[in-house]
Design an enzyme around this catalytic site. Structure first.
Site, short mmCIF file in Angstrom:
data_model
loop_
_atom_site.label_atom_id
_atom_site.label_comp_id
_atom_site.label_asym_id
_atom_site.label_seq_id
_atom_site.Cartn_x
_atom_site.Cartn_y
_atom_site.Cartn_z
N HIS A 1 3.87 7.22 5.33
CA HIS A 1 2.43 8.08 5.88
C HIS A 1 1.66 7.26 6.84
O HIS A 1 0.85 7.85 7.74
CB HIS A 1 1.56 8.28 4.76
CG HIS A 1 0.80 7.34 3.97
ND1 HIS A 1 1.33 6.25 2.90
CD2 HIS A 1 -0.44 6.85 4.46
CE1 HIS A 1 0.41 5.62 2.91
NE2 HIS A 1 -0.90 5.74 3.62
N ASP A 2 1.99 6.06 7.12
CA ASP A 2 1.04 4.96 8.10
C ASP A 2 1.94 4.53 8.99
O ASP A 2 1.52 3.91 10.09
CB ASP A 2 0.33 3.82 7.31
CG ASP A 2 -1.12 4.53 6.64
OD1 ASP A 2 -1.72 5.35 7.07
OD2 ASP A 2 -1.20 3.59 5.92
N ASP B 1 -3.11 8.39 -1.21
CA ASP B 1 -3.60 7.36 -0.40
C ASP B 1 -5.14 6.92 -0.77
O ASP B 1 -5.37 5.82 -0.95
CB ASP B 1 -3.39 7.88 1.13
CG ASP B 1 -3.86 6.77 2.05
OD1 ASP B 1 -3.71 5.73 1.95
OD2 ASP B 1 -4.61 7.25 3.22
N GLU C 1 1.16 5.95 12.86
CA GLU C 1 -0.16 5.37 13.33
C GLU C 1 -0.28 3.91 13.71
O GLU C 1 -0.77 3.47 14.60
CB GLU C 1 -1.08 5.91 12.06
CG GLU C 1 -2.53 5.58 12.80
CD GLU C 1 -3.52 5.70 11.45
OE1 GLU C 1 -4.78 5.54 11.84
OE2 GLU C 1 -3.19 6.17 10.47
N ASP C 2 0.35 3.19 12.71
CA ASP C 2 0.41 1.77 12.83
C ASP C 2 1.50 0.88 13.56
O ASP C 2 1.42 -0.49 13.86
CB ASP C 2 0.36 1.09 11.49
CG ASP C 2 -0.99 1.72 10.63
OD1 ASP C 2 -1.91 2.15 11.38
OD2 ASP C 2 -0.92 1.36 9.48
N HIS D 1 0.75 -1.17 -0.01
CA HIS D 1 -0.09 -0.24 0.07
C HIS D 1 0.92 1.31 0.02
O HIS D 1 0.77 2.08 -0.92
CB HIS D 1 -1.02 0.05 1.25
CG HIS D 1 -1.75 1.21 1.35
ND1 HIS D 1 -2.46 1.77 0.61
CD2 HIS D 1 -1.56 2.24 2.31
CE1 HIS D 1 -3.10 3.03 0.85
NE2 HIS D 1 -2.54 3.18 2.17
#
Length: 739
Positions: free
Chosen positions: A86-87, A156, A90-91, A61
């Site tokens: 970008h994630d 995204d 957060e993840d 992704h």
């Protein structure tokens, strides 16, 4: 997974990473490549245990998002690195924004932080689409971070939309609706037209799959015919373009599925009747100095062969759009009498149209490249952040497509409020606060006084005027369209009805005492049955507003004192002859839940339609049939859309009314001897009478005598009779008559 599966997957990840470096739109320096490699390693580590709903490794992704950022939008190495990361924050609990800043610098950390904020914002539980869009709007208007946050977020969302097949249908619909509602208009605002088109088509695929598939199959079926038409059109102008030695290509660009669907809906036409289902694009090579000259020369050649539509010329070469879009658009009458849009662009203009302002730096040298990227980013930042000069334009650009029937209006202080399309000044008052709504006595829109029913449009500035003595009346329900305002008005009317009911109960107790009847549960039930009402509150309310008067109560007392007489009366009532007393009583009861039609709210003969069988209280409309008079349908009747679209001229507004709530216009003429303060005395008598509203008042005085006319709104004739008696008692008044 087996060792072999892991090996195959790792090979696929490596291929995707190498492809990312190859497709980058800008030339990547060695430093860029090191930065991207480092970002890829952190992303691999941060997502190592994660899989997507489809079962593939999550790292695919961020790689796909970075590829969109690099290839389709054309951003630089910094942006590609931020897209890969970008994630991660957060993840993964192993990485914080501070870790990112330490390793990749302030710019990348700022972008990743902005993306993390948006992501957490969109994950709030039980958030409906409009509220989520409102949150995004607030975020955009107050954005102090790097505008690349928004661009990467759009990339995204595009990849999420491209890979939604494995999600639950309800989740697909929610994400697709949000995409049409906020992300497609955002992409349009930034000038990413290709991405905007793809987002709209994918949004339609999941919100209206049947419509999407139907149009898609028809486009495929008609492709051969369209290709032939483009060939025919092109061959006519190719000779002339070749003669002038232009280096050019001619392409046919099919309209997006979403725009075809929109056109079909707005114009009420079928797929076959949408003639401009494609545009023809002439892309020519040119140096910067000759671009404009060549564009107009090609325009001249095209219009030599095909007649142009003069009102459809769009010159975005002399005045480019704020997004940087440049082109010359003309609509001409092509072969077979079809209108064809022709777009004339240089290669540079074409790349800007497809990739936004970022495409500019392909045409710059050395350090100028970075300066140009900063200029683009600063321009976007300005457009998104400057509410003083651009607030209304900014909101208008975000005319949100699917749930869009939404407008944005300003408070007197300049705050922005969103309301559904069709909202009125009174809806706005209730959207501010219930107390403001209930105490509304007037409204100003853009500095001018308007009726409470005035429909607002985007950009209006609304100022609500309040008064402690103001209170809602049943007409207010006709002035509102929002559920919030209607429920608050109904609640206030119920409270008012209760208050009048309490006063009515005491009046009834006194009147029954004179008739030697005690007010108790048994007598209340008898009265409710006698007047064919539903509840005791209905009874007390009608006594309170004077609809049930002394003569009616005497009839009740008489019927109660003699059961036999009551029985005989009921028998007589079934016959054709009806007494005057019965008529008066029926005025209260028979018209309860009756239908009225048109703006004048007339009572007309009608029939209930069999297709939807409306009952009192339903939202309805009247349809004038050819042979069967007026047929009443529910507004959500299966046939409603068809009737309203095909026979709009035969539709009549209709609504159920409670006779006790219906208000009527009464005109009174007054004459007598004039004296100082007379008008004040008259208005005081009228305003002190409950449930009487004065509409107009006019007086003339001549040699000591006066005459006047008053227009009043009252609920029934009992009230008007009482009012006339009170007016006659004023000193100097000679005659009071109802006109």
């Amino acid at each position: 997974m087996t060792a072999e599966d892991i090996e195959i997957e790792n090979a696929a990840i490596t291929r995707a990473y190498k492809e990312l470096l190859q497709v980058s739109y800008t030339t990547l320096s060695n430093d860029d490549k090191k930065l991207i490699r480092s970002a890829f390693e952190v992303a691999m580590d941060g997502h190592k245990d994660q899989r997507r709903k489809s079962g593939e490794a999550y790292i695919f992704h961020p790689l796909a998002v970075a590829k969109i950022v690099a290839q389709e939008i054309g951003l630089d190495g910094t942006s590609i690195a931020a897209a890969l990361l970008h994630d991660v924050v957060e993840d993964s609990p192993d990485y914080t924004i501070k870790d990112i800043e330490k390793r990749f610098g302030k710019t990348v950390a700022t972008i990743v932080d902005g993306l993390t904020k948006i992501s957490s914002l969109s994950k709030e539980k039980d958030m409906d689409v409009s509220l989520q869009a409102e949150n995004f709007r607030k975020m955009l208007l107050t954005l102090n971070d790097d505008v690349r946050v928004i661009i990467i977020k759009i990339a995204d969302r595009l990849h999420n939309m491209q890979t939604m097949d494995s999600m639950r249908p309800d989740k697909q619909e929610k994400i697709a609706s949000e995409t049409l509602y906020i992300y497609a208009p955002l992409a349009h605002r930034i000038g990413l037209y290709n991405i905007k088109t793809e987002l709209e088509d994918l949004g339609l695929k999941y919100t209206e799959p049947d419509v999407y598939q139907d149009i898609l199959s028809k486009i495929k079926d008609s492709k051969e015919e369209q290709d032939e038409y483009i060939k025919q059109f092109s061959s006519v102008i190719q000779k002339s373009l070749d003669k002038e030695q232009f280096d050019y290509t001619i392409k046919g660009r099919p309209k997006s599925i979403f725009s075809i669907k929109k056109k079909m809906k707005n114009q009420g036409v079928s797929f076959d009747e949408v003639y401009d289902k494609f545009a023809i694009r002439i892309i020519y090579k040119s140096d910067i100095e000759n671009e404009k000259f060549f564009a107009w020369k090609i325009y001249s050649i095209v219009t030599d062969h095909f007649r142009p539509n003069p009102i459809r010329l769009r010159d975005w070469i002399s005045s480019p759009k704020s997004t940087g879009y440049e082109a010359l658009h003309i609509t001409v009458m092509g072969p077979k009498g079809r209108w064809v849009e022709v777009q004339i662009r240089s290669e540079r203009m074409n790349e800007i149209a497809e990739k936004g302002y970022a495409a500019h730096y392909k045409y710059k040298q050395g350090n100028e490249k970075e300066d140009n990227l900063e200029t683009w980013i600063n321009r976007l930042q300005e457009a998104l952040e400057n509410p003083e000069t651009n607030a209304v334009d900014f909101v208008e650009q975000f005319k949100l497509n699917l749930y869009s029937k939404e407008i944005f209006v300003f408070t007197p202080r300049g705050d922005l409020k969103s309301l559904p399309k069709g909202a009125t000044a009174l809806d706005f008052a209730f959207s501010i606060h219930t107390e403001v709504g209930i105490k509304t006595r007037g409204a100003k829109v853009n500095g001018k006084l308007v009726p409470l029913s005035h429909e607002l449009v985007s950009g209006d500035q609304v100022d609500i005027l309040t008064s402690e003595s103001a209170k809602p009346n049943s007409n207010w329900l006709d002035y509102t369209s929002t559920a919030r305002a209607r429920s608050k008005i109904k609640s206030a009317l119920r409270e008012d009805k209760k208050r009048i009911g309490e006063e009515g109960k005491e009046i009834l107790r006194r009147k029954l005492k004179q008739l030697k009847i005690t007010l108790n549960e048994a007598s209340i039930n008898e009265l409710v049955n006698f007047f064919k009402l539903k509840t005791s509150l209905d009874l007390f309310y009608r006594v309170g507003i004077g609809t049930i008067d002394n003569s009616m109560l005497k009839n009740f007392a008489a019927s109660r004192s003699n059961a036999l007489m009551s029985f005989i009366k009921n028998k007589i009532k079934r016959k054709a002859t009806v007494s005057k007393e019965d008529i008066e009583k029926e005025e209260v009861t028979a018209n309860y839940d009756s239908l009225v039609f048109g703006r004048e709210e007339e009572k007309l003969d009608y029939k209930i339609s069999n297709c939807c069988n409306p009952i009192p209280g339903d939202q309805v409309f009247g349809f004038l049939t050819v042979s069967d008079g007026i047929k009443v349908h529910k507004k959500n009747c299966p046939n409603a859309v068809s009737l309203q679209s095909n026979y709009a001229y035969r539709i009549m507004t209709a609504k159920w009314v409670d006779s006790s709530q219906t208000e009527f216009l009464a005109k009174i003429a007054i004459s007598g001897i004039d004296h100082i303060g007379l008008v004040n005395e008259i208005t005081q008598v009228i305003s002190s009478n409950m449930n009487v509203n004065m509409k107009t008042l006019s007086f003339e005085s001549d040699d000591g005598l006066f005459s006047g006319k008053i227009h009043l709104v009252v609920k029934n004739n009992t009230i008007i009779k009482k009012l006339i008696e009170k007016l006659k008692k004023i000193n100097g008044i000679d005659k009071v008559t109802r006109v």
